[in-house]
Design a protein around this motif. Structure first.
Motif, short mmCIF file in Angstrom:
data_model
loop_
_atom_site.label_atom_id
_atom_site.label_comp_id
_atom_site.label_asym_id
_atom_site.label_seq_id
_atom_site.Cartn_x
_atom_site.Cartn_y
_atom_site.Cartn_z
N TRP A 113 -36.60 13.21 -12.89
CA TRP A 113 -36.46 13.90 -11.61
C TRP A 113 -35.21 13.46 -10.86
O TRP A 113 -34.75 14.14 -9.94
N LEU A 114 -34.67 12.31 -11.24
CA LEU A 114 -33.41 11.85 -10.65
C LEU A 114 -32.22 12.18 -11.54
O LEU A 114 -31.15 12.56 -11.05
N LEU A 115 -32.40 12.04 -12.86
CA LEU A 115 -31.27 12.17 -13.78
C LEU A 115 -30.72 13.59 -13.82
O LEU A 115 -29.50 13.78 -13.67
N TRP A 116 -31.57 14.59 -14.01
CA TRP A 116 -31.06 15.96 -14.17
C TRP A 116 -30.43 16.49 -12.88
O TRP A 116 -29.34 17.11 -12.93
N PRO A 117 -31.06 16.30 -11.70
CA PRO A 117 -30.34 16.69 -10.48
C PRO A 117 -29.02 15.93 -10.30
O PRO A 117 -28.04 16.50 -9.79
N ALA A 118 -28.99 14.67 -10.72
CA ALA A 118 -27.75 13.89 -10.61
C ALA A 118 -26.64 14.53 -11.43
O ALA A 118 -25.51 14.71 -10.94
N LEU A 119 -26.94 14.87 -12.68
CA LEU A 119 -25.92 15.48 -13.55
C LEU A 119 -25.47 16.83 -13.00
O LEU A 119 -24.28 17.16 -13.03
N ALA A 120 -26.44 17.62 -12.49
CA ALA A 120 -26.08 18.94 -11.94
C ALA A 120 -25.17 18.78 -10.72
O ALA A 120 -24.16 19.50 -10.59
N LEU A 121 -25.50 17.84 -9.83
CA LEU A 121 -24.68 17.63 -8.64
C LEU A 121 -23.29 17.11 -9.01
O LEU A 121 -22.29 17.52 -8.40
N LEU A 122 -23.22 16.22 -10.00
CA LEU A 122 -21.92 15.66 -10.39
C LEU A 122 -21.02 16.73 -11.01
O LEU A 122 -19.81 16.75 -10.77
N VAL A 123 -21.61 17.62 -11.81
CA VAL A 123 -20.81 18.72 -12.38
C VAL A 123 -20.33 19.64 -11.26
O VAL A 123 -19.15 20.00 -11.20
N HIS A 175 -13.70 7.79 -6.91
CA HIS A 175 -13.48 6.47 -6.29
C HIS A 175 -14.42 6.20 -5.11
O HIS A 175 -15.08 5.14 -5.08
N VAL A 176 -14.49 7.12 -4.18
CA VAL A 176 -15.30 6.87 -2.97
C VAL A 176 -16.79 6.75 -3.28
O VAL A 176 -17.44 5.80 -2.82
N PRO A 177 -17.39 7.68 -4.07
CA PRO A 177 -18.83 7.50 -4.37
C PRO A 177 -19.14 6.20 -5.11
O PRO A 177 -20.13 5.54 -4.81
N THR A 178 -18.31 5.83 -6.09
CA THR A 178 -18.61 4.60 -6.83
C THR A 178 -18.44 3.37 -5.94
O THR A 178 -19.20 2.40 -6.07
N ALA A 179 -17.47 3.42 -5.01
CA ALA A 179 -17.30 2.28 -4.09
C ALA A 179 -18.51 2.15 -3.16
O ALA A 179 -19.05 1.06 -2.96
N MET A 180 -18.95 3.29 -2.60
CA MET A 180 -20.08 3.24 -1.67
C MET A 180 -21.38 2.88 -2.38
O MET A 180 -22.20 2.12 -1.87
N PRO A 196 -17.46 18.78 -1.34
CA PRO A 196 -17.65 18.34 -2.73
C PRO A 196 -17.76 16.82 -2.86
O PRO A 196 -18.44 16.32 -3.76
N LEU A 197 -17.15 16.09 -1.92
CA LEU A 197 -17.28 14.63 -1.94
C LEU A 197 -18.72 14.22 -1.64
O LEU A 197 -19.28 13.32 -2.28
N LEU A 198 -19.34 14.89 -0.66
CA LEU A 198 -20.74 14.58 -0.34
C LEU A 198 -21.67 14.96 -1.48
O LEU A 198 -22.66 14.27 -1.74
N VAL A 199 -21.35 16.07 -2.16
CA VAL A 199 -22.16 16.47 -3.33
C VAL A 199 -22.07 15.39 -4.41
O VAL A 199 -23.09 14.99 -5.01
N ASN A 200 -20.86 14.91 -4.68
CA ASN A 200 -20.71 13.85 -5.68
C ASN A 200 -21.37 12.56 -5.23
O ASN A 200 -21.91 11.81 -6.06
N LEU A 201 -21.31 12.28 -3.95
CA LEU A 201 -21.96 11.06 -3.44
C LEU A 201 -23.47 11.12 -3.68
O LEU A 201 -24.07 10.13 -4.13
N ALA A 202 -24.06 12.29 -3.42
CA ALA A 202 -25.50 12.45 -3.69
C ALA A 202 -25.78 12.35 -5.19
O ALA A 202 -26.77 11.74 -5.61
N GLY A 203 -24.89 12.92 -6.02
CA GLY A 203 -25.08 12.85 -7.47
C GLY A 203 -25.02 11.43 -7.99
O GLY A 203 -25.85 11.01 -8.80
N PHE A 204 -24.05 10.66 -7.51
CA PHE A 204 -23.94 9.26 -7.95
C PHE A 204 -25.13 8.44 -7.46
O PHE A 204 -25.58 7.51 -8.14
N ALA A 205 -25.64 8.75 -6.26
CA ALA A 205 -26.80 8.01 -5.75
C ALA A 205 -28.02 8.25 -6.64
O ALA A 205 -28.74 7.31 -6.99
N LEU A 206 -28.22 9.51 -7.02
CA LEU A 206 -29.35 9.81 -7.91
C LEU A 206 -29.13 9.19 -9.29
O LEU A 206 -30.08 8.72 -9.93
N LEU A 207 -27.86 9.18 -9.75
CA LEU A 207 -27.58 8.57 -11.05
C LEU A 207 -27.85 7.07 -11.03
O LEU A 207 -28.39 6.52 -12.00
N LEU A 208 -27.48 6.41 -9.93
CA LEU A 208 -27.78 4.99 -9.79
C LEU A 208 -29.28 4.75 -9.90
O LEU A 208 -29.73 3.82 -10.58
#
Length: 247
Positions: A24-34, A60-65, A203-215
């Motif tokens: 439930w975290l992984l697939w939304p994470a991948l979709a958001l990151l794409v 850079h910004v999502p991985t740093a945060m 798109p930065l906020l979308v990637n930030l949410a994707g990286f959070a779910l991926l973490l």
């Protein structure tokens, strides 16, 4: 809330919860990151000063945060482990640590790649970069300390104590651009009036949410693996493996 969480203090319940939550975290994470990456890399206009090199912020910004967010999660788990003597909290620290370390390394690497065309140098020992590097060393220290002590209960407590002490570095990272005259630019999105153009921030906020779910997904995967390793001789693990025809 505590009555709902209490059953999951049992390893078999915690393992089942990790397994159920992970997809439930992984697939939304991948979709958001794409979505966020394609949006940011292909459809956002170039920056008027940095040109196309600014697009590395979408990594850079999502991985740093999230490098900082992962460490904060470790510190909270360490507090739970020390106060309530929850062994699963100690395992949670070890589940998050390598994922957070990779995120932090990626933030340092992409920061260097960004710094060369923007600042004219790969690395500078300024406050933000140095404190972020210390964060990576803290992650490595927590993992090394846990691996160096053979008694895993003692190792978990020692690693948790280091995680708690190291959390003081997080506000130093966040406010370093305000407290010191630093090469790194000031905050852009972590403020009430973001200084980044709206076409770039979404798109930065979308990637930030994707990286959070991926973490979260990767940490749950590792937590499940650690639980199996720790409980490998318990009847519930043997019964589960037999049901899967592994034994």
């Amino acid at each position: 809330m505590w009555s709902w969480l209490h059953p999951y203090a049992k390893p078999e319940k915690a393992y089942g919860l990790c397994r159920r939550l992970q997809p439930w975290l992984l697939w939304p994470a991948l979709a958001l990151l794409v979505l966020g990456s394609v949006w940011g890399l292909a459809f956002v206009p170039p920056d008027y000063q940095q040109g196309d090199s600014f697009r590395i912020i979408y990594l850079h910004v999502p991985t740093a945060m999230l490098g900082m967010g992962g460490y904060l999660a470790m510190a909270i788990a360490a507090l739970v482990g020390l106060v309530w003597q929850q062994r699963l909290a100690e395992l949670a620290i070890q589940a998050v640590a390598p994922v957070g370390a990779v995120f932090t390394f990626l933030s340092l690497f992409t920061g260097a790649v960004w710094g060369k065309p923007t600042w004219g140098t790969w690395w500078e020992w300024d406050a933000r970069l140095t404190s972020q590097l210390i964060l990576l060393f803290l992650y490595l220290g927590v993992m090394a300390l846990y691996g160096a002590i053979s008694d895993k209960r003692t190792a978990g407590r020692a690693a948790g104590l280091l995680a708690l002490v190291g959390v003081v570095n997080l506000p130093i990272i966040h406010y370093s651009v305000q407290w010191w005259n630093t090469l790194h630019q000031g905050s852009t999105i972590s403020r009430l009036d973001p200084t980044i153009d709206p076409s770039m921030i979404w798109p930065l906020l979308v990637n930030l949410a994707g990286f959070a779910l991926l973490l979260g997904a990767l940490s749950l995967k590792r937590m499940a693996t650690l639980l199996l390793a720790q409980e490998s001789r318990r009847p519930w693990v043997i019964k589960m493996l037999e049901a899967r025809h592994v034994l």
